[in-house]
Design an enzyme around this catalytic site. Sequence first.
Site, short mmCIF file in Angstrom:
data_model
loop_
_atom_site.label_atom_id
_atom_site.label_comp_id
_atom_site.label_asym_id
_atom_site.label_seq_id
_atom_site.Cartn_x
_atom_site.Cartn_y
_atom_site.Cartn_z
N TYR A 109 0.81 -1.09 0.04
CA TYR A 109 0.10 -0.12 0.07
C TYR A 109 0.95 1.09 -0.10
O TYR A 109 1.81 1.18 -0.55
CB TYR A 109 -0.98 0.00 1.35
N ARG A 162 -6.32 11.22 -9.86
CA ARG A 162 -5.62 11.85 -8.65
C ARG A 162 -5.21 10.64 -7.94
O ARG A 162 -5.50 10.31 -6.68
CB ARG A 162 -6.63 12.71 -8.00
N LYS A 180 -6.00 -1.53 -2.42
CA LYS A 180 -7.18 -1.54 -1.48
C LYS A 180 -7.89 -2.68 -1.37
O LYS A 180 -8.24 -3.22 -0.14
CB LYS A 180 -8.30 -0.37 -2.24
N GLU A 251 -12.46 5.66 -5.65
CA GLU A 251 -10.94 5.70 -4.85
C GLU A 251 -10.23 6.59 -6.03
O GLU A 251 -10.10 6.41 -7.20
CB GLU A 251 -10.58 4.38 -5.00
N ASP A 252 -9.69 7.69 -5.64
CA ASP A 252 -8.63 8.68 -6.28
C ASP A 252 -9.06 9.09 -7.70
O ASP A 252 -8.53 9.06 -8.56
CB ASP A 252 -7.42 7.67 -6.48
N ASP A 274 -13.49 6.72 -0.25
CA ASP A 274 -12.44 6.66 0.90
C ASP A 274 -11.67 7.81 1.03
O ASP A 274 -11.22 8.40 2.05
CB ASP A 274 -11.54 5.47 0.48
N ASP A 275 -11.46 8.67 -0.17
CA ASP A 275 -10.42 9.85 -0.03
C ASP A 275 -11.33 10.80 0.70
O ASP A 275 -10.73 11.66 1.29
CB ASP A 275 -10.26 10.33 -1.52
N ASN A 424 0.22 11.98 0.70
CA ASN A 424 0.85 10.63 0.37
C ASN A 424 1.38 10.79 -1.04
O ASN A 424 0.64 11.56 -1.94
CB ASN A 424 -0.20 9.43 0.48
#
Length: 570
Positions: A109, A162, A180, A251-252, A274-275, A424
């Site tokens: 991860y 992203r 994930k 996600e992202d 989740d972001d 991150n």
Amino acid sequence: MSQESAAPQQAIQNLIRARLHGVDLLLNPRLNKGTAFTEEERDAFALHGLLPPHIGTLEDQRARRMRVLAGLDTAFGKYTNMRDLQDNNETLFYSLIAEHTEELLPVVYTPAVGEGCQRFSEIWRKPRGLFISYPDRSRIEQMLSNSRYDDVRCIVVSDGERILGLGDQGAGGMGIPIGKMALYTALGGIPPEHCLPILLDVGTDNEALLHDPIYIGWQNHRVRGQEYDDFVEAFVSAVERRWPHILLQWEDFAGTNAAILLERYRDRLCTFNDDIQGTAAVTTATLLAAVNATGVPLKEQTIALFGSGGAGIGIANLLLSSMKEEGLTEAQARSRIYAFNRYGLLIEGGRGIHDGQQALVRARADVEGWKLTGGEDISLLDVVRNAGVTALVGTSAQAGAFTEDIVRAMASHTPRPIIFPLSNPTSCAEATPTDLLHWTDGRAIVGTGSPFTPVEVNGKLIPIAQTNNSYIFPGLALGILVSRATRVTDAMIMAAAKALAQLSPAREDKNGRLLPPIAQSRNVSKAVAEAVGRQAIADGVGALADEKTLNDQLRDYVWEPVYVPYERLL
């Protein structure tokens, strides 16, 4: 284990009956046990000669694999080794992470997955998950229809725009859904056959990828506007028809799309981002632990949110809810939060403020009489000095944004400044823990998005809390699935945050860790799942009758990465 068309089999308690044999069995990552096949299984499945004579155990294999990983010099080398293992032997892969979580979470991860996404075209070897590209938009239902996906219950989907703080990685962004979903299983105990990573390939605006001859994605500029919306709608509609009770995690996605898609679909299917929500939950949980260590309640903290994309907005909303639970009015809670975009403080007439940030915009009257450093924008340093900021959270992906001047200004007016550089991967962190503790004479309470080693201050090692979403999303997903929730409510996100905060060692020792050790992640996920499931039932979106049923279902559902005996189906 459930039926899998690629490998017809039956599971009866702790026994698997399978038709695959010989090389086909060994090439199936879900069923392969490698050298752990017994003598009797080698007879039954025609494996003699295809395996070396040594008959080992899962423990032997873990030890051998850790020895191999220790001999690799780079994080990327370890990442690719683990990806290869996942594509060859899933039980060993998940067992390895569960047993060595602290060492291997940074490998599978963040931060290693960042380089894995950047170099995904170099390492892609075997199919895992689904690439749904824009030119194939008429084939979405066909791609989802394969019987190998009959058991899918949860999806993580990204469009790769992203990725962490690295920006547009196009099809390489598939590394994130894969990672994930690996943690859904390794840390949450969700059976691997229930998980499906998906990449929506709508092109890329990364010029390097558009001209890279080895890039595996659709080499076209990103589809945007109505065409993009129609494509996502076609995907969601097809998913709904294929799996009416699916859990879908976004996600992202880029900030604007992330918020829009969550708002558009959150009342239509069981979905979360989740972001936005996972980051909000883990940040709120860690802040609650940190304020306990300071002795100053959350409602009395003055918080600066440096970064007001999807993550920043999500954090702000959950913090506002937490402050109101502590007795503040909406207006009082909002007065405790200062939010920033790339230009500076979000303030009336400020530059670059989009619709999603309007609720966080401060009135000009709020800064009347402030002494400013100059220029049309109000800087983070200005706010820290004038507002008396006590907690600073970074989601900006601007490395080094938390400067020595800013941190020392915080430390001058609060004895225990709370500072969370969360961006991150490590290269994007707003500051390093070493600098933060040095500039505050060891008084700062630090949480980071990526893992950092403990920092020595005055002869004492101070552990750094990894304020990472992996504390939240595996348990959140587990609780949703076990409770059979039809929607993800704001109260369920808050329940996840509170459950994690309750596990903070700092509750008993003000100098203790803010969060439980990463090694306890599976236990953390179960506690989060219980809290989320209870809240789903309380909110009327869960299908279970009571807490006892929830606990029974949770115990029965969680998958353990262990080998079980095989019998051959003829």
